[in-house]
Design an enzyme around this catalytic site. Structure first.
Site, mmCIF file in Angstrom:
data_model
loop_
_atom_site.group_PDB
_atom_site.id
_atom_site.type_symbol
_atom_site.label_atom_id
_atom_site.label_comp_id
_atom_site.label_asym_id
_atom_site.label_seq_id
_atom_site.Cartn_x
_atom_site.Cartn_y
_atom_site.Cartn_z
ATOM 1 N N ARG A 38 1.488 15.499 13.827
ATOM 2 C CA ARG A 38 2.354 14.835 12.840
ATOM 3 C C ARG A 38 2.490 15.612 11.533
ATOM 4 N NH1 ARG A 38 -2.049 11.184 13.657
ATOM 5 N NH2 ARG A 38 -3.660 11.427 12.082
ATOM 6 N N ASP A 63 0.638 8.747 1.416
ATOM 7 C CA ASP A 63 1.093 10.124 1.144
ATOM 8 C C ASP A 63 2.450 10.233 0.441
ATOM 9 O OD1 ASP A 63 -0.876 10.124 3.043
ATOM 10 O OD2 ASP A 63 0.290 11.147 4.569
ATOM 11 N N TYR A 102 6.039 7.964 9.834
ATOM 12 C CA TYR A 102 4.908 8.633 9.218
ATOM 13 C C TYR A 102 5.372 9.826 8.376
ATOM 14 C CZ TYR A 102 1.138 5.944 11.412
ATOM 15 O OH TYR A 102 0.237 4.964 11.771
ATOM 16 N N SER A 103 4.388 10.529 7.812
ATOM 17 C CA SER A 103 4.679 11.524 6.765
ATOM 18 C C SER A 103 5.558 12.672 7.224
ATOM 19 C CB SER A 103 3.370 12.086 6.229
ATOM 20 O OG SER A 103 2.785 11.128 5.396
ATOM 21 N N LEU A 140 0.831 -1.212 0.000
ATOM 22 C CA LEU A 140 0.000 0.000 0.000
ATOM 23 C C LEU A 140 0.855 1.247 0.000
ATOM 24 C CD1 LEU A 140 -3.149 0.926 1.968
ATOM 25 C CD2 LEU A 140 -1.083 2.295 2.372
HETATM 26 C C1 FRU Z 1 -2.340 11.009 5.933
HETATM 27 C C2 FRU Z 1 -1.683 10.283 7.108
HETATM 28 C C3 FRU Z 1 -0.695 11.188 7.825
HETATM 29 C C4 FRU Z 1 0.240 10.192 8.454
HETATM 30 C C5 FRU Z 1 0.314 9.124 7.401
HETATM 31 C C6 FRU Z 1 0.509 7.732 7.916
HETATM 32 O O1 FRU Z 1 -2.837 10.117 4.987
HETATM 33 O O2 FRU Z 1 -2.658 9.798 7.996
HETATM 34 O O3 FRU Z 1 -1.268 12.086 8.736
HETATM 35 O O4 FRU Z 1 1.488 10.742 8.757
HETATM 36 O O5 FRU Z 1 -0.885 9.193 6.669
HETATM 37 O O6 FRU Z 1 0.705 6.844 6.871
#
Ligand code: FRU
Length: 500
Positions: free
Chosen positions: A163, A43, A102-103, A40
């Site tokens: 985040r 972002d 994460y992002s 999958l």
């Molecule tokens: C947005 C999100 C971000 C997070 C990331 C995790 O789609 O939820 O806020 O950092 O995806 O994969």
């Protein structure tokens, strides 16, 4: 013992080898978009220009076609068209990011590429245990990254939904915007400053639900991005928890922008209304960067946090979601315009041109105007009340109705496979439309980029028909190209992977 990136790459490549026959049969694989080999993608992250190359990273769960523990996948390009896969840049292997890198974003400083991301730590699905650390990693070669650990902890007054750090430089000062949720359950974008990228000071909320005319505007704001275009400060943000309102906010989550003037000293933002960036079914978490030509470029996730991921037709081929094409942003007449970067013209071949084609209620197809990997530009000459439709394959339709000033995209409902679903926007007139079709994706750029629709569509793979009809007095000019099938992501290209 956590695995090294090299070991993880090996597991992924072995899985790809194991299922290569299934992958080879996949009719939905994209030919000129960035998608994961397997797993999958969500972002886009760390969009940057470093040592003469564009870098884009992406949220990646390589082991499943659902959300889970995220890695940073990585692609590199010299022209925003031909991309090479680089090794995983960040793997969740430290106490501060063990449940997901994460992002986040990237900046270039002192000949190094700096990544900023959120380390996610939690015990299973137990929200109570969630922790968020804003972290930094540094690279000299743009391929291998050394983690430096957390640089920001969640400040008082905010939950662990804190985040997606986006870092930028303005007037010799480093800034960071972060997506946040207050203890009262309101979404905000907060601002930090730093003299050196390592030491950061919390400066306050720049915008959010409950601020500046935005009432009840989401329980969490994700993926903020702040930049200046012409004389406008633009904050892109993804609020969660908005209710559908007419043609607006019809996806689960929403990506849009606020434009106005930021007061960096007093940390406030005098802005207008929130405008959705994209009207299609599949668009979220876009990220921008400024390149060496001074262009503000944006790439988004052509997906959304739909519950229906499990019924997505690509999951049987062990992948899901893609990134959008890179788009250039411009500010014009109080509106952001989005158009695909001009480098994409290098993919064009087999040009077909028609001019002054009169249209009627009876659908027509035109010789050589068909396919499922193409670019098409249509300019309309129409008067008074009219409607215009493009029918793509059996199930998908682009439609404009002047009597209601409504433009819509219809696709087969992924959930039940036989009803239809729609996304629409108001449009005063349809002057032109540019369509990028790549097997199971479509991007529509309307009236020179005034409105954009991005969506995944799954027609019968062999059904390449394109038909046109209209009511009223309508004629069209049309230019169409096949686009090269780069196939950048098939087995043959695995060994193009840059070595760690
Ligand atoms: C947005 C999100 C971000 C997070 C990331 C995790 O789609 O939820 O806020 O950092 O995806 O994969």
């Amino acid at each position: 013992m956590t695995q090294t990136i090299f070991e993880i790459e090996e597991i992924i490549n072995n899985r790809i080898m194991e299922i290569q026959n299934t992958l080879a049969e996949d009719p939905y694989r994209l030919h000129y978009h960035l998608m994961p080999h397997i797993g999958l993608l969500n972002d886009p992250n760390g969009f940057a220009y470093f040592n003469g190359q564009y870098h884009i990273f992406y949220q990646w769960n390589p082991f499943e076609t659902k959300h889970g523990i995220k890695y940073w996948g990585h692609y590199i390009s010299e022209d925003l068209v031909h991309w090479k896969e680089a090794p995983i840049a960040l793997a969740p292997d430290q106490w501060y990011d063990i449940n997901g890198c994460y992002s986040g974003s990237a900046v270039v400083h002192d000949d190094k590429l700096y990544l900023f991301y959120t380390g996610n730590v939690m015990d299973g699905d137990d929200e109570e245990t969630r922790k968020a650390y804003q972290c930094m990693a540094v690279s000299e070669d743009g391929i291998n990254f050394e983690k430096k650990g957390p640089i920001i902890y969640v400040p008082e007054g905010y939950t662990a939904h804190f985040r997606d750090p986006k870092v930028f430089c303005k007037n010799n000062q480093w800034y960071m915007v972060i997506g946040a949720q207050t203890m009262e359950g309101k979404g905000e974008a907060v601002l930090y400053t730093s003299p050196d990228l390592e030491n950061w000071s919390f400066r306050g909320a720049l915008a959010g639900s409950g601020h500046n005319g935005l009432f009840d505007f989401g329980y969490m704001w994700e993926c903020p991005d702040l930049f200046t275009l012409e004389d406008q400060d633009i904050l892109i943000v993804c609020p969660q928890g908005l209710q559908p309102k007419g043609y607006e906010f019809n996806n689960i989550f929403h990506a849009g922008y606020l434009a106005g003037k930021v007061d960096y000293e007093h940390v406030s933002f005098d802005h207008g209304k929130f405008t959705e960036l994209d009207r299609g079914f599949d668009f979220y978490a876009p990220q921008t960067m400024i390149d060496s030509k001074g262009r503000r470029l944006m790439i988004g996730w052509m997906g959304n946090a739909e519950e229906g991921d499990s019924i997505h037709p690509t999951t049987r081929y062990e992948w899901i979601h893609t990134l959008t094409l890179p788009r250039q942003l411009e500010w014009n007449n109080d509106k952001l315009l989005q158009n695909p970067v001009k480098e994409l013209q290098s993919l064009r071949e087999n040009k077909v041109v028609y001019t002054d084609i009169p249209l009627s209620e009876e659908s027509i197809s035109l010789p050589n105007i068909q396919g499922n990997v193409f670019e098409m530009e249509i300019a309309l000459d129409a008067a008074d009340d009219y409607s215009f439709s493009i029918v793509l394959g059996e199930n998908n339709q682009v439609h404009f109705d002047k009597s209601t000033d409504t433009f819509s995209l219809k696709r087969l409902n992924l959930a039940d496979g036989n009803s239809f679903e729609y996304r629409s926007c108001l449009l005063e007139d349809l002057r032109n439309i540019r369509i990028f079709k790549d097997t199971s994706s479509i991007e529509l750029f309307i009236n020179d980029g005034e409105e954009v629709f991005s969506a995944r569509i799954f027609d019968y793979p062999d059904d390449k028909n394109v038909q046109f009809n209209a009511t009223g007095n309508v004629s069209m000019d049309i230019r169409k190209w096949d686009l090269q099938k780069l196939n950048a992501f098939n087995m043959n290209n695995l060994n193009q992977t840059i070595e760690i």
